[in-house]
Design a protein around this motif. Structure first.
Motif, PDB file in Angstrom:
ATOM      1  N   ASP A 246      47.604  35.461  34.083  1.00  0.00           N
ATOM      2  CA  ASP A 246      47.261  34.097  34.452  1.00  0.00           C
ATOM      3  C   ASP A 246      47.169  33.950  35.968  1.00  0.00           C
ATOM      4  N   PRO A 247      46.004  33.599  36.520  1.00  0.00           N
ATOM      5  CA  PRO A 247      45.848  33.537  37.986  1.00  0.00           C
ATOM      6  C   PRO A 247      46.782  32.528  38.639  1.00  0.00           C
ATOM      7  N   ALA A 248      46.974  31.358  38.015  1.00  0.00           N
ATOM      8  CA  ALA A 248      47.845  30.347  38.615  1.00  0.00           C
ATOM      9  C   ALA A 248      49.285  30.845  38.690  1.00  0.00           C
TER      10      ALA A 248
ATOM     11  N   ARG B  87      49.581  33.342  41.517  1.00  0.00           N
ATOM     12  CA  ARG B  87      49.678  32.695  42.832  1.00  0.00           C
ATOM     13  C   ARG B  87      51.069  32.125  43.061  1.00  0.00           C
ATOM     14  N   ARG B  88      51.673  31.569  42.019  1.00  0.00           N
ATOM     15  CA  ARG B  88      53.033  31.025  42.173  1.00  0.00           C
ATOM     16  C   ARG B  88      54.029  32.135  42.506  1.00  0.00           C
TER      17      ARG B  88
ATOM     18  N   LEU C  22      54.175  43.055  37.429  1.00  0.00           N
ATOM     19  CA  LEU C  22      54.322  43.689  38.733  1.00  0.00           C
ATOM     20  C   LEU C  22      54.776  42.691  39.791  1.00  0.00           C
ATOM     21  N   LEU C  23      54.210  41.499  39.770  1.00  0.00           N
ATOM     22  CA  LEU C  23      54.625  40.482  40.745  1.00  0.00           C
ATOM     23  C   LEU C  23      56.074  40.065  40.507  1.00  0.00           C
ATOM     24  N   GLN C  24      56.468  39.962  39.252  1.00  0.00           N
ATOM     25  CA  GLN C  24      57.868  39.653  38.957  1.00  0.00           C
ATOM     26  C   GLN C  24      58.781  40.765  39.452  1.00  0.00           C
TER      27      GLN C  24
END
Length: 373
Positions: A9-11, A14-15, A225-227
């Motif tokens: 999910d792109p949003a 970004r968060r 990965l971002l998490q």
């Protein structure tokens, strides 16, 4: 598609990137230890979403890439013997050794076959009892259980014409070796979720304590990965060094008991040579004495694994996180997926292949205009 969309999910991405920016007060260097994660990072531009000063390094997490050239040369020597059917995963056919590739050996007449599993090679052995069938068994703890099952099934079926050229490697000793490297820059690790699905993450806990370095078990989708990056940076900012497991939908602390027992039964831990890196103690799996009769190097006793040679390819420095693919003067010119100098440009998990596909100027243009890179 719903499952995939949930983690792309792109949003939400970004968060996460904004949250990482809020907690980051200084530069940090983090390494992912999985080729699949490397491709996801480069493909989705995750490294470009991070604050200035957060550097991502790509580690030795590509199983094809770390298989030494000497194993390829031994594979070719066996494959070209009369009466041999040599089986391998598809990527391995194009990996260059010092004396060419398995694909080139097939072009010269060797019976080299691509398979998707060692169990496919086992089926070929059943179908051709008068031929010697050899499987090139490579990979981390993720693929070792299927190799172990093939050996156990060969034993149960009494197959005498099946053997393995083994080059399985283990992740925790590689992390230890990287941390002991004088060129080491890594301050935190993203651990490979599929390896930990098999083995669990107990082995990482003493590494984190001993070296004072956070290790976060991470999946392969952008939000995974971002998490993982967020949790790793949060630990670094707080001065903590622990193992965290946000990938709990797949990974348990003790891993998969049945898979671990199969590995322990069939294999024994041994020193292992890694392409471009050298010998790492206790970092490989060889067949245990009980199953030594399935060792192709014993069956073809006159075949030796030659030593590694230093060539133009800088894959060793790339696999150690010392350099990026674009630091290589041959990248994209003398070294391409069609004519690779080394394994990191061949494999679908190789860092050089990822940069070639997603980070060259024409690839970036194709991506931004909706074309196919």
């Amino acid at each position: 598609m719903k499952y995939v969309d949930e983690f792309r999910d792109p949003a939400a991405a970004r968060r996460y990137a904004e949250a990482i920016a809020r907690i980051t007060t200084r530069p940090w260097t983090i390494m992912e230890i999985c080729g699949g994660q490397t491709h996801a990072i480069v493909r989705h531009g995750i490294d470009q979403m991070l604050p200035d000063g957060i550097a991502l390094l790509h580690g030795p997490g590509c199983p094809v890439c770390v298989t030494p050239a000497g194993i390829i040369d031994a594979a070719i020597a066996i494959a070209t013997r009369p009466g041999v059917i040599f089986c391998s995963f598809g990527d391995m056919l194009r990996v260059p050794g010092e004396g060419g590739s398995l694909l080139a050996a097939r072009a010269r007449g060797a019976d080299v076959r691509m398979v998707y599993s060692p169990l496919d090679a086992l089926a070929i052995a059943r179908a051709h009892p008068g031929r010697e069938v050899v499987f090139l068994a490579i990979g981390f703890e993720t693929t070792a259980p299927t190799t172990a099952m093939a050996v156990l099934q060969a034993e149960r079926a009494g197959l005498a014409n099946f053997s393995l050229l083994v080059s399985h490697v283990l992740v925790p000793p590689a992390i230890e070796a990287l941390l002991g490297d004088p060129d080491n820059q890594v301050q935190g690790f993203l651990a490979a979720g599929h390896v930990c699905t098999v083995m669990g993450y107990r082995e990482y806990e003493p590494i984190a304590r001993r070296h004072g370095i956070p290790i976060v078990v991470t999946g392969f989708e952008p939000l995974d990965l971002l998490q993982g990056l967020y949790l790793c940076i949060r630990q670094l900012e707080q001065g903590r060094a622990e193992v965290e497991n946000p990938y709990s939908r797949s990974v348990r602390r003790d891993g998969n008991r049945a898979a671990r027992e199969a590995i322990a039964r069939v294999f024994a831990v041994q020193p292992q040579r890694w392409r471009g890196i050298g010998d790492i103690p206790a970092s490989g799996l060889g067949l245990a004495p009980t199953y030594a009769r399935y060792d192709a190097l014993r069956r073809f006793a006159d075949v030796a694994v030659p030593p590694e040679r230093v060539g133009e390819c800088i894959s060793g420095e790339i696999l150690r996180g010392v350099k990026k693919p674009t630091d290589c003067p041959a990248f994209g010119t003398r070294c391409t997926p069609e004519h690779p100098l080394g394994a990191t440009m061949v494999s679908s998990e190789g860092a050089c292949a990822a940069y070639y596909r997603y980070r060259r100027p024409h690839a970036l243009q194709a991506t931004t205009t909706g074309g196919t890179p």
